[in-house]
Design a protein around this motif. Structure first.
Motif, PDB file in Angstrom:
ATOM      1  N   PHE A 106       0.837  -1.189   0.000  1.00 32.94           N
ATOM      2  CA  PHE A 106       0.000   0.000   0.000  1.00 32.94           C
ATOM      3  C   PHE A 106       0.880   1.250   0.000  1.00 32.94           C
ATOM      4  O   PHE A 106       1.900   1.317   0.686  1.00 32.94           O
ATOM      5  CB  PHE A 106      -0.879   0.045   1.260  1.00 32.94           C
ATOM      6  N   PHE A 107       0.483   2.238  -0.783  1.00 33.38           N
ATOM      7  CA  PHE A 107       1.070   3.586  -0.790  1.00 33.38           C
ATOM      8  C   PHE A 107       2.513   3.617  -1.294  1.00 33.38           C
ATOM      9  O   PHE A 107       3.329   4.422  -0.860  1.00 33.38           O
ATOM     10  CB  PHE A 107       0.995   4.222   0.612  1.00 33.38           C
ATOM     11  N   SER A 108       2.811   2.727  -2.244  1.00 35.32           N
ATOM     12  CA  SER A 108       4.156   2.713  -2.816  1.00 35.32           C
ATOM     13  C   SER A 108       4.448   3.984  -3.612  1.00 35.32           C
ATOM     14  O   SER A 108       5.602   4.278  -3.915  1.00 35.32           O
ATOM     15  CB  SER A 108       4.337   1.478  -3.713  1.00 35.32           C
ATOM     16  N   GLY A 109       3.409   4.737  -3.961  1.00 35.34           N
ATOM     17  CA  GLY A 109       3.591   5.999  -4.682  1.00 35.34           C
ATOM     18  C   GLY A 109       3.743   7.208  -3.785  1.00 35.34           C
ATOM     19  O   GLY A 109       3.834   8.338  -4.278  1.00 35.34           O
ATOM     20  N   GLY A 110       3.735   6.987  -2.461  1.00 31.00           N
ATOM     21  CA  GLY A 110       3.959   8.103  -1.536  1.00 31.00           C
ATOM     22  C   GLY A 110       2.666   8.662  -0.956  1.00 31.00           C
ATOM     23  O   GLY A 110       1.635   8.006  -0.899  1.00 31.00           O
ATOM     24  N   TRP A 111       2.737   9.931  -0.553  1.00 33.00           N
ATOM     25  CA  TRP A 111       1.644  10.549   0.204  1.00 33.00           C
ATOM     26  C   TRP A 111       0.553  11.148  -0.687  1.00 33.00           C
ATOM     27  O   TRP A 111      -0.594  11.259  -0.271  1.00 33.00           O
ATOM     28  CB  TRP A 111       2.201  11.634   1.115  1.00 33.00           C
ATOM     29  N   GLY A 112       0.910  11.590  -1.873  1.00 33.23           N
ATOM     30  CA  GLY A 112      -0.090  12.180  -2.761  1.00 33.23           C
ATOM     31  C   GLY A 112       0.052  13.682  -2.937  1.00 33.23           C
ATOM     32  O   GLY A 112      -0.765  14.308  -3.614  1.00 33.23           O
ATOM     33  N   GLY A 113       1.086  14.275  -2.334  1.00 30.30           N
ATOM     34  CA  GLY A 113       1.394  15.695  -2.558  1.00 30.30           C
ATOM     35  C   GLY A 113       0.248  16.631  -2.228  1.00 30.30           C
ATOM     36  O   GLY A 113      -0.378  16.539  -1.175  1.00 30.30           O
ATOM     37  N   SER A 114      -0.054  17.524  -3.153  1.00 30.24           N
ATOM     38  CA  SER A 114      -1.064  18.566  -2.926  1.00 30.24           C
ATOM     39  C   SER A 114      -2.458  17.970  -2.736  1.00 30.24           C
ATOM     40  O   SER A 114      -3.314  18.561  -2.077  1.00 30.24           O
ATOM     41  CB  SER A 114      -1.081  19.559  -4.086  1.00 30.24           C
ATOM     42  N   LYS A 115      -2.711  16.794  -3.308  1.00 31.76           N
ATOM     43  CA  LYS A 115      -4.021  16.153  -3.111  1.00 31.76           C
ATOM     44  C   LYS A 115      -4.267  15.852  -1.636  1.00 31.76           C
ATOM     45  O   LYS A 115      -5.376  16.004  -1.129  1.00 31.76           O
ATOM     46  CB  LYS A 115      -4.103  14.852  -3.909  1.00 31.76           C
ATOM     47  N   LEU A 116      -3.200  15.417  -0.937  1.00 30.40           N
ATOM     48  CA  LEU A 116      -3.352  15.083   0.472  1.00 30.40           C
ATOM     49  C   LEU A 116      -3.715  16.325   1.283  1.00 30.40           C
ATOM     50  O   LEU A 116      -4.597  16.289   2.151  1.00 30.40           O
ATOM     51  CB  LEU A 116      -2.066  14.452   1.003  1.00 30.40           C
ATOM     52  N   GLU A 117      -3.058  17.449   0.984  1.00 33.19           N
ATOM     53  CA  GLU A 117      -3.356  18.692   1.702  1.00 33.19           C
ATOM     54  C   GLU A 117      -4.798  19.123   1.462  1.00 33.19           C
ATOM     55  O   GLU A 117      -5.501  19.558   2.387  1.00 33.19           O
ATOM     56  CB  GLU A 117      -2.384  19.783   1.260  1.00 33.19           C
ATOM     57  N   LEU A 118      -5.268  18.988   0.224  1.00 30.87           N
ATOM     58  CA  LEU A 118      -6.655  19.328  -0.105  1.00 30.87           C
ATOM     59  C   LEU A 118      -7.619  18.459   0.696  1.00 30.87           C
ATOM     60  O   LEU A 118      -8.587  18.956   1.287  1.00 30.87           O
ATOM     61  CB  LEU A 118      -6.893  19.126  -1.606  1.00 30.87           C
ATOM     62  N   LEU A 119      -7.351  17.152   0.744  1.00 28.67           N
ATOM     63  CA  LEU A 119      -8.264  16.240   1.413  1.00 28.67           C
ATOM     64  C   LEU A 119      -8.267  16.431   2.917  1.00 28.67           C
ATOM     65  O   LEU A 119      -9.310  16.301   3.565  1.00 28.67           O
ATOM     66  CB  LEU A 119      -7.888  14.800   1.063  1.00 28.67           C
ATOM     67  N   GLU A 120      -7.120  16.763   3.476  1.00 28.98           N
ATOM     68  CA  GLU A 120      -7.079  17.035   4.908  1.00 28.98           C
ATOM     69  C   GLU A 120      -8.022  18.183   5.258  1.00 28.98           C
ATOM     70  O   GLU A 120      -8.758  18.130   6.246  1.00 28.98           O
ATOM     71  CB  GLU A 120      -5.649  17.359   5.343  1.00 28.98           C
ATOM     72  N   ARG A 121      -8.027  19.221   4.427  1.00 30.98           N
ATOM     73  CA  ARG A 121      -8.926  20.358   4.674  1.00 30.98           C
ATOM     74  C   ARG A 121     -10.386  19.950   4.498  1.00 30.98           C
ATOM     75  O   ARG A 121     -11.250  20.303   5.298  1.00 30.98           O
ATOM     76  CB  ARG A 121      -8.606  21.519   3.713  1.00 30.98           C
ATOM     77  N   MET A 122     -10.680  19.170   3.468  1.00 35.82           N
ATOM     78  CA  MET A 122     -12.063  18.810   3.165  1.00 35.82           C
ATOM     79  C   MET A 122     -12.659  17.879   4.212  1.00 35.82           C
ATOM     80  O   MET A 122     -13.829  18.012   4.589  1.00 35.82           O
ATOM     81  CB  MET A 122     -12.142  18.163   1.785  1.00 35.82           C
ATOM     82  N   ILE A 123     -11.865  16.937   4.700  1.00 29.52           N
ATOM     83  CA  ILE A 123     -12.405  15.965   5.645  1.00 29.52           C
ATOM     84  C   ILE A 123     -12.649  16.615   7.003  1.00 29.52           C
ATOM     85  O   ILE A 123     -13.612  16.284   7.703  1.00 29.52           O
ATOM     86  CB  ILE A 123     -11.471  14.746   5.749  1.00 29.52           C
ATOM     87  N   LYS A 124     -11.821  17.580   7.369  1.00 32.86           N
ATOM     88  CA  LYS A 124     -12.049  18.283   8.633  1.00 32.86           C
ATOM     89  C   LYS A 124     -13.408  18.981   8.641  1.00 32.86           C
ATOM     90  O   LYS A 124     -13.984  19.229   9.695  1.00 32.86           O
ATOM     91  CB  LYS A 124     -10.929  19.292   8.879  1.00 32.86           C
ATOM     92  N   GLN A 125     -13.945  19.277   7.465  1.00 32.75           N
ATOM     93  CA  GLN A 125     -15.252  19.917   7.377  1.00 32.75           C
ATOM     94  C   GLN A 125     -16.375  18.996   7.841  1.00 32.75           C
ATOM     95  O   GLN A 125     -17.497  19.440   8.074  1.00 32.75           O
ATOM     96  CB  GLN A 125     -15.523  20.368   5.942  1.00 32.75           C
ATOM     97  N   LEU A 126     -16.102  17.693   7.967  1.00 32.08           N
ATOM     98  CA  LEU A 126     -17.130  16.744   8.385  1.00 32.08           C
ATOM     99  C   LEU A 126     -17.209  16.596   9.895  1.00 32.08           C
ATOM    100  O   LEU A 126     -18.142  15.987  10.415  1.00 32.08           O
ATOM    101  CB  LEU A 126     -16.851  15.357   7.777  1.00 32.08           C
TER     102      LEU A 126
END
Length: 360
Positions: free
Chosen positions: A30-50
């Protein structure tokens, strides 16, 4: 005479299965491609909205409109498959791979029963569940109880699997959060469709393992009472990837190298702590208590090598009024042997809801 502890055998089976599936060279980690860069930062913000502190800002579920095709029908039942555009907003849609933009769903219903006299449960996918078949088999016997089954194909799975992904092994950490957020929006949209367009008398949501986490989130966020039925599921993905067997299936070195390309080198322990912080976004105990907590039934296994008991009890403690039922077994053996207990929980959870309109 040698005494064999059955619970230990169930736990060993989980570890043997995990070693075969996750520690061999059969597939990447799992996650051999790393963290996901800017996508991860976007999702962290979006999920906190829940989370509860901002839940008042939540948008109501978006109505989806599946286009249906009949697969088969008998004198008593009908199976249809539908396709619909994922209801994710443009920001989330742009982060999803193109293969994930169209959702697929199977819908198994009894015939000649008015929707207002029926219940329907949306079944969400566990890790590695790429097809409709297992969940349709789980729901099939419930037709005689006038309970329909709706099975959602997860983003990143089945026909929605990105071209570069091998099996269930998500390439980036951001993919796990994308999968979860899109699944939540799609399942809420389907429940809204069942309520407002079809007029079902009762609805629910269930899932096994990862699907159980998503089911708990959907039940928490849905604006009307639903039966919420998480099976063999932790309170957070932290448990699965940082404590349970899946920690051995995680590409920690690749994650460390990805971080080192952006900042100073980190130890593996620091990388694990970063993972804990990111996956804390999936902590269901931070989500609102469902509208009908008495219609929340957790089914957990006594000797689960993937999900420790404390994780299940944290969920029950966070949602007073909910129920935990224990089955004897591990994660794998319970998945195989206890479908009857899962069905019983579905029936009991739905029975704790009021009919939207009293059936005549």
């Amino acid at each position: 005479m040698v005494t064999v502890n059955i619970g230990t055998l169930h736990n060993v089976l989980d570890h043997v299965y995990g070693a075969f599936m996750h520690r061999t060279k059969i597939s990447p980690l799992f996650f051999s491609g790393g963290w996901g860069g800017s996508k991860l930062e976007l999702l962290e913000r979006m999920i906190k909205q829940l989370f509860p502190e901002v839940v008042g800002q939540n948008c109501p579920p978006t109505l989806v409109k599946p286009v249906w095709n009949t697969v088969w029908e008998t004198k008593t039942a009908c199976l249809r498959e539908g396709v619909f555009r994922t209801p994710c907003d443009e920001q989330l849609l742009s982060a999803l791979p193109p293969e994930c933009h169209n959702a697929r769903v199977a819908f198994l219903t009894p015939k000649f029963v008015p929707p207002q006299r029926m219940a329907c449960v949306v079944h969400l996918a566990g890790t590695g569940d790429h097809t409709f078949e297992r969940r349709l088999r789980l729901g099939g016997p419930l037709l005689k109880e006038n309970i329909a089954t709706m099975v959602l194909e997860s983003p990143f799975y089945g026909q929605r699997r990105p071209m570069m992904q091998f099996g269930s092994k998500l390439l980036c950490v951001s993919d796990l959060l994308l999968l979860g957020r899109a699944t939540i929006e799609e399942a809420r949209g389907l429940l809204h469709w069942l309520d407002s367009e079809e007029g079902f008398g009762k609805t629910g949501v269930c899932g096994l393992s990862m699907g159980g986490v998503h089911a708990a989130m959907v039940g928490s966020l849905h604006p009307t009472p639903v039966a919420t039925l998480p099976f063999l599921s932790p309170h957070s993905a932290v448990v699965a990837f940082c404590e349970g067997i899946l920690q051995h299936a995680t590409a920690w070195e690749a994650l460390r190298e990805d971080l080192a390309a952006q900042k100073a080198a980190m130890t593996l322990e620091e990388v694990r702590e970063r993972m804990r912080n990111v996956l804390s976004l999936t902590d269901v105990t931070r989500f609102p208590i469902p509208k009908n907590p008495d219609a929340v039934i957790f089914v957990a296994a006594t000797d689960d090598g993937y999900i420790p008991k404390h994780s299940v009890m944290e969920l029950q403690k966070a949602w007073p009024g909910s129920e935990v039922r224990w089955v004897t077994g591990g994660h794998v053996s319970s998945f195989l042997l206890h479908n009857g207990e899962f069905r019983r929980a579905i029936v009991d959870g739905l029975n704790r809801l009021e009919w939207k309109e009293s059936p005549s």
